[in-house]
Design a protein around this motif. Sequence first.
Motif, PDB file in Angstrom:
ATOM      1  N   LYS A 146      30.118  37.160   2.265  1.00  0.00           N
ATOM      2  CA  LYS A 146      30.305  37.929   3.803  1.00  0.00           C
ATOM      3  C   LYS A 146      30.948  39.104   3.530  1.00  0.00           C
ATOM      4  N   ALA A 147      31.950  39.217   2.876  1.00  0.00           N
ATOM      5  CA  ALA A 147      32.853  40.350   2.456  1.00  0.00           C
ATOM      6  C   ALA A 147      31.811  41.540   1.698  1.00  0.00           C
ATOM      7  N   GLN A 205      29.493  43.061   4.456  1.00  0.00           N
ATOM      8  CA  GLN A 205      30.173  43.936   5.404  1.00  0.00           C
ATOM      9  C   GLN A 205      30.419  45.269   4.234  1.00  0.00           C
ATOM     10  N   ASP A 206      30.575  45.090   3.128  1.00  0.00           N
ATOM     11  CA  ASP A 206      30.693  46.364   2.353  1.00  0.00           C
ATOM     12  C   ASP A 206      29.267  47.251   2.279  1.00  0.00           C
ATOM     13  N   ARG A 216      27.295  47.226   4.821  1.00  0.00           N
ATOM     14  CA  ARG A 216      26.964  47.424   6.049  1.00  0.00           C
ATOM     15  C   ARG A 216      27.675  48.860   6.085  1.00  0.00           C
ATOM     16  N   ASP A 217      28.784  49.128   5.463  1.00  0.00           N
ATOM     17  CA  ASP A 217      29.748  50.279   5.737  1.00  0.00           C
ATOM     18  C   ASP A 217      29.487  51.164   4.459  1.00  0.00           C
ATOM     19  N   ASN A 222      23.696  34.115   6.106  1.00  0.00           N
ATOM     20  CA  ASN A 222      24.102  35.361   5.299  1.00  0.00           C
ATOM     21  C   ASN A 222      22.942  36.002   4.633  1.00  0.00           C
ATOM     22  N   ALA A 258      21.972  44.453   7.174  1.00  0.00           N
ATOM     23  CA  ALA A 258      22.924  45.077   6.524  1.00  0.00           C
ATOM     24  C   ALA A 258      22.296  46.221   5.716  1.00  0.00           C
TER      25      ALA A 258
END
Length: 264
Positions: A60-61, A64-65, A67-68, A127, A134
Amino acid sequence: MGPGPATSPQPRASSPAARRGRPRAPRPPRPCPAKMAAAAAAVPLRVCHQEIVKFDLEIKAAVQDIRDCPGPLSALTELNAAVKEKFRHLRGRIQELEQMAKEQDKESEKQALLREVENHKKQMLSNQAAWRKANLACKIAIDNSEKDQLLQGRDILRQRKTTKESLAESASNITESLMGISRMMSQQVQQSEETVQTLANSSRTILEANEEFKSMSGTIQLGRKLITKYNRRELTDKLLIFLALALFLATVLYILKKRLFPFL
């Protein structure tokens, strides 16, 4: 001269009787072998659960990385490689948990663990879907950024060409990963079909056994009626034999009376 220094009283040694009167400290309970075995068997399950949760949080982390991620594409490729490796570890731990569930002796624990395995698989698929989204969002952002840079010169155009090749390679890697997931899902579907077939066979066997039990119940009831009838017949036969014996004895007595005492 002043008084001498006060001497502190020395503690007296306790006598054996006083030591015998003291309550003894409770002995620690001896460990039960069954509990120790159960605790030892639960350790791999607990470790496997912890690793599954750890990899899930790490994925998940990492998503998110992604996606950013502002770029460049090489950074996105590195993040995707890390996520792919974490998915591989997570898939292996889920398979280990499924194998442990199949090896459980109690059916309730086995079914509970299998339900947890299904939940973990669903979470893994969720996920993966988030990972694809993502990647798509990041690639769109990178592509838009590259389009803005293309307006600034020819060097950006050559970089865009390289980026497209990297995107194609990344898409190929993602496609391979999705194909692996598809194969795994196909195997799960096949296992589910085999399980359904086994359950159908078990239901058929239970129905046949139920029919046999019904037939046996009818036979038992018929036998019970026959036994009751035979018992009644036996009582009647005993009564008839007793009456015949009484009649025979009366006849013998009558004959003896006439032969021995004709004047009576």
